[in-house]
Design an enzyme around this catalytic site. Structure first.
Site, PDB file in Angstrom:
ATOM      1  CG  ASP A  83      46.047  45.719  48.900  1.00 28.84           C
ATOM      2  OD1 ASP A  83      46.979  45.100  49.445  1.00 28.84           O
ATOM      3  OD2 ASP A  83      45.233  46.429  49.529  1.00 28.84           O
ATOM      4  CG  ASP A  84      43.279  45.764  44.378  1.00 29.68           C
ATOM      5  OD1 ASP A  84      42.958  45.382  45.519  1.00 29.68           O
ATOM      6  OD2 ASP A  84      43.042  46.915  43.966  1.00 29.68           O
ATOM      7  CG  HIS A 134      42.157  42.865  48.936  1.00 30.13           C
ATOM      8  ND1 HIS A 134      42.007  43.714  50.006  1.00 30.13           N
ATOM      9  CD2 HIS A 134      42.175  43.681  47.835  1.00 30.13           C
ATOM     10  CE1 HIS A 134      41.930  44.969  49.567  1.00 30.13           C
ATOM     11  NE2 HIS A 134      42.019  44.971  48.254  1.00 30.13           N
ATOM     12  CG  HIS A 138      38.512  45.101  45.251  1.00 31.48           C
ATOM     13  ND1 HIS A 138      38.139  46.408  45.391  1.00 31.48           N
ATOM     14  CD2 HIS A 138      39.779  45.035  45.731  1.00 31.48           C
ATOM     15  CE1 HIS A 138      39.135  47.100  45.908  1.00 31.48           C
ATOM     16  NE2 HIS A 138      40.146  46.289  46.128  1.00 31.48           N
ATOM     17  CE1 TYR A 175      37.225  50.544  46.727  1.00 30.84           C
ATOM     18  CE2 TYR A 175      35.799  48.856  47.671  1.00 30.84           C
ATOM     19  CZ  TYR A 175      36.352  49.470  46.573  1.00 30.84           C
ATOM     20  OH  TYR A 175      36.044  49.015  45.309  1.00 30.84           O
ATOM     21  CG  HIS A 225      46.854  48.878  44.497  1.00 29.05           C
ATOM     22  ND1 HIS A 225      47.096  50.064  45.158  1.00 29.05           N
ATOM     23  CD2 HIS A 225      45.710  48.379  45.027  1.00 29.05           C
ATOM     24  CE1 HIS A 225      46.142  50.273  46.047  1.00 29.05           C
ATOM     25  NE2 HIS A 225      45.279  49.268  45.992  1.00 29.05           N
TER      26      HIS A 225
HETATM   27 NI    NI Z   1      41.955  46.647  46.934  1.00 34.84          NI
END
Ligand code: NI
Length: 275
Positions: A83-84, A134, A138, A175, A225
């Site tokens: 992620d991210d 995503h 965020h 989250y 991540h």
């Molecule tokens: Ni995230």
């Protein structure tokens, strides 16, 4: 005069035919041999060509999600998610690692990073890895109104589509936070996770490895991540150890058996309606 011309013509045509014979014959012979050889080899050559194409196709598909369909359904399976990102240093490193190990993964991208590092997104797609949405900034979607939520999703879809030509078919809420109205609008499978590496918290290679190895199970989705150096450093040992334990790394498509419905997916055979 006429005789001389006739004689000359005869002489010239004789010489020409001599030349033709001496030069043409070997050529004809070679051509004939070549034709004979190629007709003799016609069938094997054709078969060889077909075999080569098939090999090339199967090699190509090794790095794509389609090859995962060949995985024995009774084998232990696991799916990696990151992620991210994208992140300009760590994501490309990770892509090479995954390619080396022939491991598929899905990258849940943050839209603003997609716009910042389009070439990394291009690489993710070129490596045959999955891309998910995503949100753009965020955001915790449960704190946003409908219009803000739509903006977060739509802007990310468009940012990805601009690069890959396709909008992401999966969504992961930051989250894990989502309410049913936002989910209905997102209108695609919501990918949660079942194993949390807690990499964002520890940022420690050894702790990330231990957390994942000790909590992984058959059918689980692992949350990592790719923006953290420690995570990338942990990935080789995670892959080696779990492979040695008999796990196959598969795409989300394979793990979740081509999910379509707008539900929360936590792992293999583990999906629940959004409330
Ligand atoms: Ni995230």
């Amino acid at each position: 005069m006429k005789k001389t011309v006739t004689l000359l013509l005869c002489a010239v045509s004789f010489l020409l035919s001599c030349c033709a014979v001496s030069h043409k014959n070997p050529q004809e012979t070679t051509a004939a041999i070549e034709t004979a050889e190629s007709s003799l080899e016609m069938q094997p050559v054709e078969r060889k060509t077909t075999a080569t194409v098939e090999t090339a196709e199967s090699q190509d598909s090794l790095s794509t999600e389609t090859s995962q369909e060949d995985v024995d359904p009774d084998q232990k399976m696991i799916a990696l998610t990151f992620d991210d990102g994208p992140e300009p240093v760590n994501t490309p490193k990770l892509l090479k690692l995954l390619k080396k190990e022939n491991v598929p993964a899905t990258f849940f991208l943050v839209g603003q990073n997609v716009d910042k590092y389009p070439e990394v997104v291009r690489s993710i797609a070129d490596y045959g890895q999955g891309i998910g949405n995503h949100t753009y900034n965020h955001q915790d979607l449960t704190t946003l109104n409908e219009e803000q939520t739509r903006d977060e999703i739509e802007a990310t879809d468009q940012a990805v589509k601009k690069i890959t030509g396709e909008k992401p078919k999966y969504f992961r809420p930051p989250y894990g936070a989502l309410n049913s109205s936002a989910a209905a609008w997102i209108n695609r499978p919501i990918i949660q996770w079942s194993v949390d590496s807690e990499d964002w918290q520890s940022k420690n290679q050894q702790l990330i490895i231990e957390k994942v190895i000790s909590t992984a199970y058959d059918g689980s989705i692992i949350l990592l991540h790719d923006i953290h150096e420690a995570t990338i450093a942990a990935v080789p040992e995670i892959i080696t150890t779990l492979k040695n334990e008999g796990y196959s790394f598969v795409s989300l498509d394979t793990l979740l058996d081509h999910p379509e419905t707008n539900e929360n997916y936590y792992g293999k055979n583990d999906h629940r309606p959004i409330d």
